[in-house]
Design an enzyme around this catalytic site. Structure first.
Site, PDB file in Angstrom:
ATOM      1  N   ASP A  51       0.780  -1.233   0.000  1.00 36.04           N
ATOM      2  CA  ASP A  51       0.000   0.000   0.000  1.00 36.04           C
ATOM      3  C   ASP A  51       0.816   1.290   0.000  1.00 36.04           C
ATOM      4  O   ASP A  51       0.628   2.168  -0.836  1.00 36.04           O
ATOM      5  CB  ASP A  51      -1.006   0.000   1.146  1.00 36.04           C
ATOM      6  CG  ASP A  51      -0.375  -0.389   2.470  1.00 36.04           C
ATOM      7  OD1 ASP A  51       0.862  -0.508   2.536  1.00 36.04           O
ATOM      8  OD2 ASP A  51      -1.116  -0.580   3.452  1.00 36.04           O
ATOM      9  N   GLU A 108       2.583  -9.983  11.349  1.00 35.10           N
ATOM     10  CA  GLU A 108       2.353  -9.636   9.952  1.00 35.10           C
ATOM     11  C   GLU A 108       3.659  -9.260   9.261  1.00 35.10           C
ATOM     12  O   GLU A 108       3.919  -9.640   8.118  1.00 35.10           O
ATOM     13  CB  GLU A 108       1.363  -8.474   9.852  1.00 35.10           C
ATOM     14  CG  GLU A 108       1.053  -8.063   8.420  1.00 35.10           C
ATOM     15  CD  GLU A 108       0.139  -6.856   8.351  1.00 35.10           C
ATOM     16  OE1 GLU A 108      -0.635  -6.757   7.383  1.00 35.10           O
ATOM     17  OE2 GLU A 108       0.206  -5.997   9.254  1.00 35.10           O
TER      18      GLU A 108
END
Length: 913
Positions: free
Chosen positions: A650, A881
């Site tokens: 992103d 993550e």
């Protein structure tokens, strides 16, 4: 399961005695036993084709499509006129034929008029129905025979509600739901009700399945304050069981000693525990509760505490077995809002607390409740078994025997056996004990990673929200209807990234998930792939995030629910599809047949063609052969660099000023790999289109084209290209309202140098995609240079894996917005590291110059990644993550526990690429 569509998608009519069903671009004719000749078949097809398309033709074309066949006079042998004899019989025949012709003509005229009116009506309806929410017009892949029968029943029940600490449901739109809650302590806030996986609960360890095989068995461990909670799930199919079999949940609570509890106890009775187990029927069907006393329920295993029935499993009963010294309270309620069960129970407890001073259920029930909740309270250590048996309406149900086999000592034995089976299967699948430098600590992390991904498999059903395109949103009538459409109702069987942070379908990561799941269970993996491809629309677009049903949507903001049809996402599913096609090729080469995989590849190929075409027509760049991620916000003033969420990375820095001149390296490489996969699958199922995809792959993988579009020769690196400026910063902009004197402060972007078309000099993961997809010859200078760059600590190399952005980059670890920490600007992500390792492993096995160098880089990088993930797990209790290279490789803040792509550590350990 049949896919629902509105009447504007699917329509049925009766023409003659043929039932004709059509959807866009497809017609199916089911003939009855009596043939019909009312309308000529060729004209019928033209009419149906016209009605399918949903757009007006020019009047002449419309007339041609609906034109009746001419009634030709039969020619005699001598001339072209009719000749009749003068006899009365001939006259009668003539008048009869004339009457018949008149009737036929009149009938055809009536049919044609009716068809025109129906066509105009259908045209108006279909043209008003958006293509964006029109499903792809082929049979559902998930409806293939290989996913029915025993396979479907095997997967019927499961821990398919991953957003909960424990949530059970069936793979059906309206299911019998089960779940577990318990009373915990929130620091400084008194008691709280644990139900949904929530980082704010502050548990030392939670929602971590340490064992889960994806279908039958699972065990997770949760540490909440002074209690260690072990929750086990097990399914069993026995004689007398109904559809899907029976299942049991065991809850075992063990007190643990902590230094902080000894110094300053947080609770006067730290061993007091209270659990809530519930069943809820989504269809609203009433359940039966069996209270024996005003404040208790019988604890004998022969007596059910609740019962009911559903269409698929028939009658069912819930039994509980517990040790002495515990009490049970209950409540029956009726609601259609299953996503609010936490609030429902908490309100009941608060009401009772005001009345009696205790947090317990009221031992009461609404009329015709569809929810049954049971509270068991006692002191730790404590053990509870909740057994659900199905098919209880049959004469040979043997309910008591089945409950006995799924509880107490019998259950303990079966859980031990399941644990051993899991470990044996894990070793036979990944063979980690044969790997050098892998010991028990590493293997245990591998088991946890695998279990976390399998335990996060979910089933959802509902409608996603699709953004109305901007060009249509300006119309007032659409504005009044809202800014999004409801998509068609659909099912999704999928893995999730994180049970606490992303408990829903996330298409960008699903390819990575399936690389691991397919290694464990190919059929399980294909079932999930089928469900994802069933979501494709008529244009070939698949929504990025699938947040289906009220329960999934309750944890997501309204803005995040809406999916943009102009937005792409990385086609990572091609990673596992390439693997499947390669395995099928190997099977054929060995002279064996594989009809299931062949039928699967045939079923998905039309959808893959549409998906590939969507990318190839919507994400192209100005320069031939180039691509860029469409949809970046060119008007953003609050971001240092407008995000490219659709890329899967992103905040990775792209061109500072989004434009149509951009060229994105990673998307180009994804499309090259996708075309290679399409060519491979086409060669197996549709040889006629093989050449087209093969030629596309050859063009996109051509090193000369790649270098022309993305290679900065002076630096020897691959970059994006676009309208870019390096002289940009964020600053605090303060304004004062003249009338009120109100001071408003906000962070804004300041461009200190005008952008120009140029290379975007940000070296990071994006620059590695040509290496990832093996677009270099082993002996090329470009490949040799990439190996040198990889090992430089000045750029991407760390002791914890490759960082996402070079330390020398102007955007390294910079915040993109005021309150947004950097994600893809330096953190270590396992999915890209796995892809790099896969490429290095490939090159290391090739013969030629640079092979030894590739081997050396591969071994060092793999060792660094495994060591860091294992150390972080034992230090924090979680998989993360991403990992922070600037903080000793520790898990980055937030987003844990995270199975998702981090579970690829198992394949890295097993060297399976």
């Amino acid at each position: 399961m049949q896919q629902r569509t509105s009447r504007m998608h699917v329509k049925k009519d009766i023409i003659g005695k043929k039932e004709i069903s059509w959807v866009p671009d497809q017609m199916v004719v089911t003939s009855s036993s009596t043939p019909s000749s009312t309308t000529p078949p060729d004209q019928t097809k033209k009419l149906l084709w016209f009605m399918q398309k949903g757009r007006r033709r020019p009047p002449q074309q419309m007339t041609m499509a609906l034109k009746m066949p001419a009634i030709r006079r039969p020619r005699s042998s001598s001339n072209s006129r009719f000749t009749f004899s003068s006899s009365s019989s001939s006259s009668t025949i003539f008048h009869g034929l004339r009457g018949m012709l008149i009737c036929v003509s009149f009938g055809l005229v009536c049919i044609t008029i009716a068809a025109v009116l129906l066509c105009m009506r259908e045209e108006e309806e279909v043209s008003s129905h958006p293509r964006e929410i029109t499903p792809f017009p082929t049979k559902l892949v998930s409806a293939l025979p290989q996913f029915q029968g025993a396979h479907r029943e095997r997967l019927y029940w499961g821990t398919y509600r991953p957003n909960l600490y424990l949530g059970i449901r069936a793979r059906t739109p309206k299911s019998l739901l089960a779940g577990l809650m318990w009373l915990g302590l929130k620091q400084g806030q008194g008691s709280s009700l644990r139900h949904t996986c929530d980082e704010s609960d502050g548990l030392a360890r939670y929602s971590s399945w340490v064992r889960h095989d994806g279908t039958t068995y699972g065990r997770q461990e949760i540490v909440d304050g002074s209690a260690r909670i072990t929750i086990s799930f097990f399914k069993s199919k026995e004689l007398g069981s109904g559809y899907g079999g029976d299942w049991v949940v065991r809850v075992h609570v063990q007190p643990i000693k902590r230094k902080e509890d000894e110094e300053q106890p947080k609770h006067p009775h730290p061993n007091d525990v209270s659990f809530f187990f519930y069943l809820a029927n989504e269809e609203g069907c009433p359940l039966k509760l069996f209270p024996k006393q005003p404040s208790a329920i019988s604890m004998q295993q022969d007596d059910p505490i609740a019962s009911g029935s559903t269409k698929e499993i028939g009658g069912w009963e819930l039994h509980t077995i517990k040790k002495e010294g515990t009490t049970m309270n209950y409540m029956g309620s009726h609601t259609n809002h299953m996503h609010n069960l936490t609030e429902l129970v908490w309100q009941a407890l608060e009401t009772q607390a005001r009345r009696t001073g205790t947090l317990q259920l009221p031992d009461d029930s609404d009329n015709l409740p569809n929810i049954a909740i049971f509270q068991v309270s006692g002191k730790a250590p404590m053990e509870l078994d909740f057994v659900l048996v199905s098919g209880t309406q049959t004469r040979n149900a043997r309910v008591n025997l089945r409950v006995k086999n799924l509880s107490g000592a019998a259950l303990s034995k079966r859980l031990t056996e399941q644990e051993e089976k899991f470990e044996q299967r894990f070793e036979s699948t990944f063979k980690l004990k044969n790997q050098v430098k892998l010991g028990d600590r590493e293997i245990e992390v591998g088991r946890v990673a695998m279990s976390g991904l399998l335990g996060g498999i979910a089933y959802f059903y509902g409608q996603s929200r699709i953004a109305i395109p901007l060009k249509l949103r300006a119309q007032q009538e659409i504005m009044r209807a809202g800014s999004f459409w409801e998509n068609w109702s659909a099912a999704l069987y999928t893995a999730v990234r994180s049970r606490s942070s992303y408990p829903h379908g996330y298409f960008a990561d699903e390819g990575y998930h399936q690389l691991l799941i397919s290694q464990w269970d190919w059929k399980l993996s294909k079932d999930m792939i089928a469900h994802w491809l069933d979501l494709i629309n008529v244009d070939g677009w698949i929504p990025h995030q699938q947040i289906l049903g009220d329960e999934g949507q309750s944890k997501v903001s309204d803005a995040a629910l809406i999916q943009n049809t102009e937005s792409a996402n990385p086609p990572s599913l091609f990673l596992v599809l390439h693997k499947l096609a390669t395995q099928y090729e190997t099977t054929l080469a060995a002279g064996r047949k594989d009809p299931e995989n062949l039928s699967f590849l045939k079923a998905i190929f039309p959808r893959l063609k549409a998906w590939f075409h969507w990318f190839n027509s919507t994400q192209t760049g100005k320069v031939a052969g180039s691509f860029y991620w469409h949809g970046r916000d060119a008007e953003s003033e609050s971001e240092l660099n407008p995000k490219t969420v659709m890329s899967g990375m992103d905040d990775y820095p792209r061109a500072s000023h989004p434009s149509k001149d951009e060229r994105h390296l990673d998307l180009h490489c994804w499309m090259a790999f996708a075309s290679q996969t399409m060519a491979k699958i086409a060669s197996l199922v549709d040889i006629s289109s093989h050449t087209k995809y093969r030629d596309t792959a050859a063009r996109l993988t051509d090193l000369k084209l790649l270098n022309e579009l993305y290679y900065e020769e002076r630096l020897g690196r691959y970059f994006d290209f676009g309208n870019h400026s390096e002289m940009i910063k964020l600053y605090q902009k303060t304004t004062v309202e003249p009338r009120t004197g109100y001071v408003h402060s906000e962070v804004r972007r300041l461009v200190m140098e005008l952008p120009e078309l140029r290379w975007v000099p940000q070296y990071g993961y994006n620059s590695l995609f040509p290496l990832v997809f093996r677009m270099f010859p082993l002996t090329s200078l470009q490949f040799a240079h990439q190996l040198v760059l990889l090992q430089s600590e000045m750029y991407l190399w760390t002791d914890y894996g490759l960082r996402s952005l070079a330390a020398s980059s102007s955007m390294f670890m910079k915040h993109n917005m005021e309150n947004e920490s950097p994600h893809w600007r330096g953190r270590v992500w396992l999915n890209i590291n796995y892809l790099v390792l896969s490429a290095l492993d490939y090159y290391s096995k090739e013969l030629g110059l640079n092979s030894d160098k590739a081997t050396d880089v591969y071994l060092k990088l793999r060792e660094n990644i495994i060591r860091n993930v294992v150390e972080c797990y034992y230090k924090s209790g979680y998989l993360w993550e991403s990992y922070d290279n600037s903080n000793n490789g520790e898990g980055s803040k937030g987003f844990h526990p995270f199975a998702g792509s981090t579970a690829l550590i198992v394949l890295i350990m097993g060297e399976i690429y």
